[in-house]
Design a protein around this motif. Structure first.
Motif, PDB file in Angstrom:
ATOM      1  N   ARG A 182     -23.544   7.013 -15.102  1.00 46.69           N
ATOM      2  CA  ARG A 182     -24.880   6.387 -14.694  1.00 46.69           C
ATOM      3  C   ARG A 182     -25.758   6.145 -15.559  1.00 46.69           C
ATOM      4  NH1 ARG A 182     -24.194  10.987 -10.826  1.00 46.69           N
ATOM      5  NH2 ARG A 182     -22.734  10.359  -9.056  1.00 46.69           N
ATOM      6  N   TYR A 183     -26.155   6.816 -16.229  1.00 46.57           N
ATOM      7  CA  TYR A 183     -27.065   6.691 -17.274  1.00 46.57           C
ATOM      8  C   TYR A 183     -27.143   5.691 -18.170  1.00 46.57           C
ATOM      9  CZ  TYR A 183     -30.868   8.421 -20.590  1.00 46.57           C
ATOM     10  OH  TYR A 183     -32.058   8.408 -21.434  1.00 46.57           O
ATOM     11  N   PHE A 184     -25.955   5.627 -18.799  1.00 44.82           N
ATOM     12  CA  PHE A 184     -25.485   4.787 -20.003  1.00 44.82           C
ATOM     13  C   PHE A 184     -25.383   3.458 -19.571  1.00 44.82           C
ATOM     14  CE2 PHE A 184     -25.718   8.823 -22.484  1.00 44.82           C
ATOM     15  CZ  PHE A 184     -26.523   8.555 -23.375  1.00 44.82           C
ATOM     16  N   LYS A 185     -24.989   3.339 -18.100  1.00 49.41           N
ATOM     17  CA  LYS A 185     -24.750   2.037 -17.588  1.00 49.41           C
ATOM     18  C   LYS A 185     -26.045   1.272 -17.427  1.00 49.41           C
ATOM     19  CE  LYS A 185     -23.170  -0.350 -13.354  1.00 49.41           C
ATOM     20  NZ  LYS A 185     -22.858  -0.369 -11.797  1.00 49.41           N
ATOM     21  N   ASN A 186     -27.097   2.154 -17.284  1.00 47.77           N
ATOM     22  CA  ASN A 186     -28.423   1.349 -17.302  1.00 47.77           C
ATOM     23  C   ASN A 186     -28.879   1.057 -18.527  1.00 47.77           C
ATOM     24  OD1 ASN A 186     -28.634   1.603 -14.268  1.00 47.77           O
ATOM     25  ND2 ASN A 186     -29.160   3.732 -14.378  1.00 47.77           N
ATOM     26  N   THR A 187     -28.512   1.812 -19.422  1.00 47.59           N
ATOM     27  CA  THR A 187     -29.228   1.608 -20.715  1.00 47.59           C
ATOM     28  C   THR A 187     -28.313   0.217 -21.527  1.00 47.59           C
ATOM     29  OG1 THR A 187     -27.716   3.023 -21.928  1.00 47.59           O
ATOM     30  CG2 THR A 187     -29.775   3.796 -21.121  1.00 47.59           C
ATOM     31  N   GLY A 188     -27.031   0.111 -21.121  1.00 50.82           N
ATOM     32  CA  GLY A 188     -26.203  -0.863 -21.799  1.00 50.82           C
ATOM     33  C   GLY A 188     -25.501  -0.512 -22.811  1.00 50.82           C
ATOM     34  N   ASP A 189     -25.901   0.790 -23.230  1.00 54.14           N
ATOM     35  CA  ASP A 189     -24.929   1.308 -24.652  1.00 54.14           C
ATOM     36  C   ASP A 189     -23.503   1.789 -24.107  1.00 54.14           C
ATOM     37  OD1 ASP A 189     -27.373   1.345 -26.018  1.00 54.14           O
ATOM     38  OD2 ASP A 189     -27.991   3.277 -25.129  1.00 54.14           O
ATOM     39  N   THR A 190     -22.630   1.400 -25.061  1.00 52.80           N
ATOM     40  CA  THR A 190     -21.042   1.733 -24.999  1.00 52.80           C
ATOM     41  C   THR A 190     -20.983   3.251 -24.847  1.00 52.80           C
ATOM     42  OG1 THR A 190     -20.510  -0.289 -25.765  1.00 52.80           O
ATOM     43  CG2 THR A 190     -18.742   1.542 -25.693  1.00 52.80           C
ATOM     44  N   LEU A 191     -20.509   3.898 -23.800  1.00 52.02           N
ATOM     45  CA  LEU A 191     -20.068   5.156 -23.377  1.00 52.02           C
ATOM     46  C   LEU A 191     -18.503   5.337 -23.647  1.00 52.02           C
ATOM     47  CD1 LEU A 191     -20.721   8.283 -22.801  1.00 52.02           C
ATOM     48  CD2 LEU A 191     -20.503   7.130 -20.490  1.00 52.02           C
ATOM     49  N   ARG A 192     -18.148   6.275 -24.623  1.00 48.57           N
ATOM     50  CA  ARG A 192     -16.925   6.594 -24.741  1.00 48.57           C
ATOM     51  C   ARG A 192     -16.391   8.056 -24.421  1.00 48.57           C
ATOM     52  NH1 ARG A 192     -15.060   3.920 -30.342  1.00 48.57           N
ATOM     53  NH2 ARG A 192     -16.547   5.784 -30.990  1.00 48.57           N
ATOM     54  N   PHE A 193     -15.593   8.034 -23.469  1.00 47.78           N
ATOM     55  CA  PHE A 193     -15.101   9.701 -23.060  1.00 47.78           C
ATOM     56  C   PHE A 193     -13.946   9.951 -23.982  1.00 47.78           C
ATOM     57  CE2 PHE A 193     -17.037   7.735 -19.429  1.00 47.78           C
ATOM     58  CZ  PHE A 193     -17.910   8.622 -18.937  1.00 47.78           C
ATOM     59  N   ILE A 194     -13.852  11.205 -24.570  1.00 46.83           N
ATOM     60  CA  ILE A 194     -12.729  11.614 -25.462  1.00 46.83           C
ATOM     61  C   ILE A 194     -11.977  12.817 -24.947  1.00 46.83           C
ATOM     62  CG2 ILE A 194     -12.232  12.425 -27.816  1.00 46.83           C
ATOM     63  CD1 ILE A 194     -14.985  11.108 -28.824  1.00 46.83           C
ATOM     64  N   GLU A 195     -10.840  12.722 -24.639  1.00 42.54           N
ATOM     65  CA  GLU A 195     -10.010  13.848 -23.987  1.00 42.54           C
ATOM     66  C   GLU A 195     -10.426  14.946 -24.965  1.00 42.54           C
ATOM     67  OE1 GLU A 195      -6.409  11.743 -21.599  1.00 42.54           O
ATOM     68  OE2 GLU A 195      -6.121  12.754 -23.526  1.00 42.54           O
ATOM     69  N   GLY A 251     -15.219   3.502 -22.603  1.00 43.69           N
ATOM     70  CA  GLY A 251     -13.926   3.248 -22.976  1.00 43.69           C
ATOM     71  C   GLY A 251     -13.362   4.910 -23.132  1.00 43.69           C
ATOM     72  N   VAL A 252     -12.236   5.154 -23.088  1.00 40.69           N
ATOM     73  CA  VAL A 252     -11.690   6.613 -23.147  1.00 40.69           C
ATOM     74  C   VAL A 252     -10.612   6.618 -24.458  1.00 40.69           C
ATOM     75  CG1 VAL A 252     -10.438   8.426 -21.906  1.00 40.69           C
ATOM     76  CG2 VAL A 252     -11.825   6.603 -20.615  1.00 40.69           C
ATOM     77  N   ILE A 253     -10.706   7.421 -24.929  1.00 39.63           N
ATOM     78  CA  ILE A 253      -9.942   8.161 -26.213  1.00 39.63           C
ATOM     79  C   ILE A 253      -8.812   9.227 -25.609  1.00 39.63           C
ATOM     80  CG2 ILE A 253      -9.748   8.741 -28.581  1.00 39.63           C
ATOM     81  CD1 ILE A 253     -12.317   7.411 -29.050  1.00 39.63           C
ATOM     82  N   SER A 254      -7.728   8.752 -25.642  1.00 38.51           N
ATOM     83  CA  SER A 254      -6.769   9.721 -24.982  1.00 38.51           C
ATOM     84  C   SER A 254      -5.681   9.834 -25.526  1.00 38.51           C
ATOM     85  CB  SER A 254      -6.442   8.980 -23.788  1.00 38.51           C
ATOM     86  OG  SER A 254      -5.630   7.663 -23.885  1.00 38.51           O
ATOM     87  N   SER A 255      -5.830  10.626 -26.846  1.00 39.22           N
ATOM     88  CA  SER A 255      -4.613  11.080 -27.893  1.00 39.22           C
ATOM     89  C   SER A 255      -3.797  12.337 -27.261  1.00 39.22           C
ATOM     90  CB  SER A 255      -5.379  11.329 -28.969  1.00 39.22           C
ATOM     91  OG  SER A 255      -5.987  12.448 -29.284  1.00 39.22           O
ATOM     92  N   VAL A 256      -4.431  12.771 -26.179  1.00 34.11           N
ATOM     93  CA  VAL A 256      -3.479  13.900 -25.715  1.00 34.11           C
ATOM     94  C   VAL A 256      -2.790  13.255 -24.564  1.00 34.11           C
ATOM     95  CG1 VAL A 256      -3.544  16.209 -24.540  1.00 34.11           C
ATOM     96  CG2 VAL A 256      -5.537  15.603 -26.051  1.00 34.11           C
ATOM     97  N   THR A 257      -3.161  12.481 -23.824  1.00 33.44           N
ATOM     98  CA  THR A 257      -2.135  11.976 -22.570  1.00 33.44           C
ATOM     99  C   THR A 257      -1.584  10.808 -22.928  1.00 33.44           C
ATOM    100  OG1 THR A 257      -4.126  10.894 -21.539  1.00 33.44           O
ATOM    101  CG2 THR A 257      -3.491  13.149 -20.932  1.00 33.44           C
TER     102      THR A 257
END
Length: 337
Positions: A182-195, A251-257
């Motif tokens: 929610r927070y970074f959707k409003n800023t426009g910055d790219t958010l990446r989740f990492i497993e 984005g999602v970095i999923s080197s585990v799954t």
């Protein structure tokens, strides 16, 4: 000729990660746990680190192979004195098209403008929670989010592209997935989740603590519908999505799954000149010794070709196939990521 040789290889070398220092002002629980990296922990002496001249020489060689992207990491790379000078010199090397720094952002308030002036294009900022009480746990120092958010704002004001990296660990910060989105959707910055990954031996990794890419995407999509996007380039490790009602991306970095060993184009250089062909490697190749013993560029070039074309890294694939795992792996704090 060197670039031709590696372009014919099934995994071209495009992306060089350079760790410039092993120290950090945080003690993140998944990277530098306080029980291991306490106040008395011995970090490298200055003469153990590659000098800027040595780094430049190596990057000039790597550029011959087709390396186009440079990522400066640590530790916390902004703790390396005069880092803007290194950025400026890297920017003068023919063939280098993209330079980024991975940072926890605390020092960006003072350094963002001069880094941008030196030619830095992007900062990848580590932030594992947007709520203070959770973030204090993840960084291991009780630091609130304010210094990081101020650093992000300084980067934005300096005109730097921003990517936010959040490592998601079950039982620690999975509650922050939606608040961060929610927070970074409003800023426009790219958010990446990492497993949460099994890098190194000190983070107490357990598969039960991994929050999968599917779980992350499903949770966000339920509240904020997502549209999958194509990769920007060959070897991109993040699966990309855009919000239906916004241009903002995650984005999602999923080197585990999801294993992506077969398309990996990255090579990593430690702060003391060890070369690693995989984030999960157990050993490196001593390039610093070659430089300091007077080896020629051609001798170094020949060694690099042999290292790269001989690589057979398949750690994530082997993990997924439940093959026996190596006893020891390089630490995230040493190689940077």
């Amino acid at each position: 000729m060197n670039k031709y040789v590696l372009d014919q290889y099934d995994r071209p070398m495009k992306d060089l990660r350079i760790s410039v220092i092993d120290q950090c002002n945080f003690r993140c629980t998944y990277c530098m746990p306080a029980e291991i990296f306490g106040e008395d922990y011995r970090f490298m002496h200055q003469d153990e680190l590659l000098s800027f001249d040595e780094i430049i020489r190596l990057v000039e060689v790597f550029a011959q192979f087709g390396v186009e992207k440079i990522r400066i990491t640590g530790g916390e790379p902004l703790m390396r004195k005069n880092l803007d000078e290194l950025i400026y010199r890297l920017n003068q090397i023919e063939g280098i098209k993209d330079i980024a720094v991975t940072t926890n952002a605390v020092f960006l308030v003072k350094q963002a403008k001069k880094l941008k002036a030196a030619g830095l294009q992007r900062v990848n900022i580590s932030l594992d929670a947007i709520e203070d009480e959770v973030f204090k746990i993840t960084n291991g120092r009780g630091v609130k989010t304010k210094p990081v958010l101020k650093g992000i704002e300084a980067a934005r004001e300096a005109g730097l592209e921003i990517k936010i990296n959040m490592v998601v660990k079950q039982g620690m910060n999975e509650s922050q997935i939606l608040p961060m989105a929610r927070y970074f959707k409003n800023t426009g910055d790219t958010l990446r989740f990492i497993e949460f990954m099994d890098v190194g031996n000190h983070n107490g990794w357990n598969m039960s603590e991994v929050v999968s890419k599917k779980k992350i995407i499903d949770d966000i999509h339920e509240e904020m519908p997502l549209i999958p996007l194509d990769a920007n380039y060959y070897g991109e490790v993040a699966s990309r999505y855009r919000y239906e009602d916004s241009d903002a991306e995650i984005g999602v970095i999923s080197s585990v799954t999801d294993a992506f060993c077969s398309s990996c184009t990255r090579i990593r250089l430690s702060a003391d000149g060890q070369l690693f062909t995989c984030l999960f490697a157990s050993k490196g190749y001593d390039i610093r010794e070659m430089i300091r013993s007077g080896k020629t560029d051609q001798e170094i070039t020949s060694r690099l070709i042999k290292i790269w074309t001989g690589r057979d890294d398949q750690y994530s694939v082997e993990r997924a196939q439940k093959k026996p795992q190596r006893d020891k792996k390089i630490e995230m704090s040493y190689i940077g990521g």
